[in-house]
Write a protein that holds these residues in place. Sequence first.
Motif, mmCIF file in Angstrom:
data_model
loop_
_atom_site.group_PDB
_atom_site.id
_atom_site.type_symbol
_atom_site.label_atom_id
_atom_site.label_comp_id
_atom_site.label_asym_id
_atom_site.label_seq_id
_atom_site.Cartn_x
_atom_site.Cartn_y
_atom_site.Cartn_z
ATOM 1 N N GLY A 2 42.985 43.598 44.068
ATOM 2 C CA GLY A 2 42.422 44.817 43.478
ATOM 3 C C GLY A 2 43.298 45.426 42.415
ATOM 4 O O GLY A 2 42.943 46.456 41.832
ATOM 5 N N GLU A 6 48.223 39.699 45.953
ATOM 6 C CA GLU A 6 47.279 38.569 45.926
ATOM 7 C C GLU A 6 46.048 38.929 45.101
ATOM 8 O O GLU A 6 44.942 39.035 45.631
ATOM 9 C CB GLU A 6 46.918 38.109 47.346
ATOM 10 C CG GLU A 6 46.519 39.208 48.306
ATOM 11 C CD GLU A 6 46.193 38.690 49.703
ATOM 12 O OE1 GLU A 6 46.870 37.749 50.166
ATOM 13 O OE2 GLU A 6 45.253 39.223 50.314
ATOM 14 N N TYR A 53 34.533 35.671 40.407
ATOM 15 C CA TYR A 53 33.416 36.109 41.255
ATOM 16 C C TYR A 53 32.061 35.640 40.714
ATOM 17 O O TYR A 53 31.050 36.341 40.849
ATOM 18 C CB TYR A 53 33.436 37.635 41.465
ATOM 19 C CG TYR A 53 34.620 38.092 42.301
ATOM 20 C CD1 TYR A 53 34.707 37.776 43.650
ATOM 21 C CD2 TYR A 53 35.670 38.807 41.730
ATOM 22 C CE1 TYR A 53 35.795 38.160 44.408
ATOM 23 C CE2 TYR A 53 36.775 39.192 42.486
ATOM 24 C CZ TYR A 53 36.819 38.865 43.832
ATOM 25 O OH TYR A 53 37.900 39.246 44.585
HETATM 26 C C1 LIG Z 1 42.219 40.503 51.479
HETATM 27 C C2 LIG Z 1 41.944 40.384 50.019
HETATM 28 N N1 LIG Z 1 42.912 39.947 49.195
HETATM 29 C C3 LIG Z 1 42.709 39.815 47.868
HETATM 30 C C4 LIG Z 1 41.478 40.119 47.298
HETATM 31 C C5 LIG Z 1 41.295 39.925 45.815
HETATM 32 O O1 LIG Z 1 40.898 41.100 45.190
HETATM 33 P P1 LIG Z 1 40.705 41.170 43.615
HETATM 34 O O2 LIG Z 1 39.936 39.979 43.201
HETATM 35 O O3 LIG Z 1 39.935 42.439 43.418
HETATM 36 O O4 LIG Z 1 42.060 41.227 43.000
HETATM 37 C C6 LIG Z 1 40.434 40.585 48.120
HETATM 38 C C7 LIG Z 1 39.126 40.928 47.553
HETATM 39 O O5 LIG Z 1 38.200 41.280 48.201
HETATM 40 C C8 LIG Z 1 40.671 40.723 49.513
HETATM 41 O O6 LIG Z 1 39.707 41.136 50.340
#
Ligand SMILES: Cc1ncc(COP(=O)(O)O)c(C=O)c1O
Length: 392
Positions: A204, A237, A351
């Motif tokens: 995120g 991550e 996505y």
């Molecule tokens: C546990 C976890 N890690 C990492 C992410 C990756 O998030 P983003 O693609 O928004 O950076 C998510 C997204 O839902 C997640 O649930």
Amino acid sequence: MFPHPTPAFVVDEAALDRNLAILAEVKRRTGCRILLALKAFSMFSVFPRMRRVLDGCCASSVHEARLGRETFGGEVHAFAAAFSEADMREIAALADHVTLNSFAQLRLFQHIAAESGRTVACGLRINPEHSEGTAEIYDPCAPRSRLGVRRAAFAGETLHGVTGLHAHTLCEQDAAPFARTLAAIEQRFGDLLPRLAWINFGGGHHITRPGYDLDLLCATLAAFRARHPNIETVYLEPGEACALNAGTLAATVLDVVENGLPIAILDASCACHMPDVMEMPYRPRVFRDAAWSGQAEPGPAADRGCDPGVKAHTVRLAGATCLAGDIIGDWSFDTPLRPGDRVIFEDMAHYTMVKTNTFNGIRLPAILLRGPDGALRTVRAFGYQDFKSRLS
Ligand SMILES: Cc1ncc(COP(=O)(O)O)c(C=O)c1O
């Protein structure tokens, strides 16, 4: 010119490299390790390139963990809202870290990690109960969320066997929401931090977005590390940030029908190829450009889609499925759209490929790669067998 059949995802390695350079800088300035969240982007043909910078990947399931182990290299981390015992046995054979979502799952399964014959670190996901105002479906701290253990649920429990904590709470956010989230974590869980060897601040983080406050992220992480020298490893991550603005979805106009406005029916579908446009929902950027040759961004001569009425010709872009709501949105262009015209949707690497489906038997977009030298290569084309093999 783009001579390839559509629909097609086109990932631009130069744009990926730009993101990787920013992530490399975060690593250098903070000493953090950065993992690719496979749920966002699983195009394994570019993993060797990503592995030059990223330390590994994080998985949400046995299949993602296996893909990460087989194709990424480096560390494999796994988290899911719940695992079955069979899942946990497979995860323990694949992953370096496994994070559980409750004390019940931890107590049930931590012995499987311990007995795996491999070093598998066990973590617990926490819910810091601090929302940063995202849409509720993307807010793991929303009321009644099932994701992460709230502090109150630690009463009477011990962290025996747990070496780290995991907190994923953000979605497409800048560094200031992260700094506030970190303060909430330290306020609620601060007494546990001296016992940890690692902490994972999830995804995120919109690190590669133009204008993202990189200095604040690095300062926040560096200060956290200085306050908690016992925590050897801090992980991030991100998924989206790794592949942000790094690819497009090219589509062709099949027909233009009229009902209140011209409606261009494309060979790309909102429901099948970019479901987040409906789910999130959001409005993608789109352009037309006869000279386009696969770059992630429109060239100077491109006719960029504007809000309806801004340019001379407003048109609705829609998919060819039976779903009445398979509508991508309304844009205006300099010239009318005609059958055979190409339209290019921007920022379609993350996505999208991981979420495509074959509803109505709609063809899956091919996956193309544009090398740093501009050469285009079809990495994968899909056909009838891909549709049939998921059914019986
Ligand atoms: C546990 C976890 N890690 C990492 C992410 C990756 O998030 P983003 O693609 O928004 O950076 C998510 C997204 O839902 C997640 O649930």
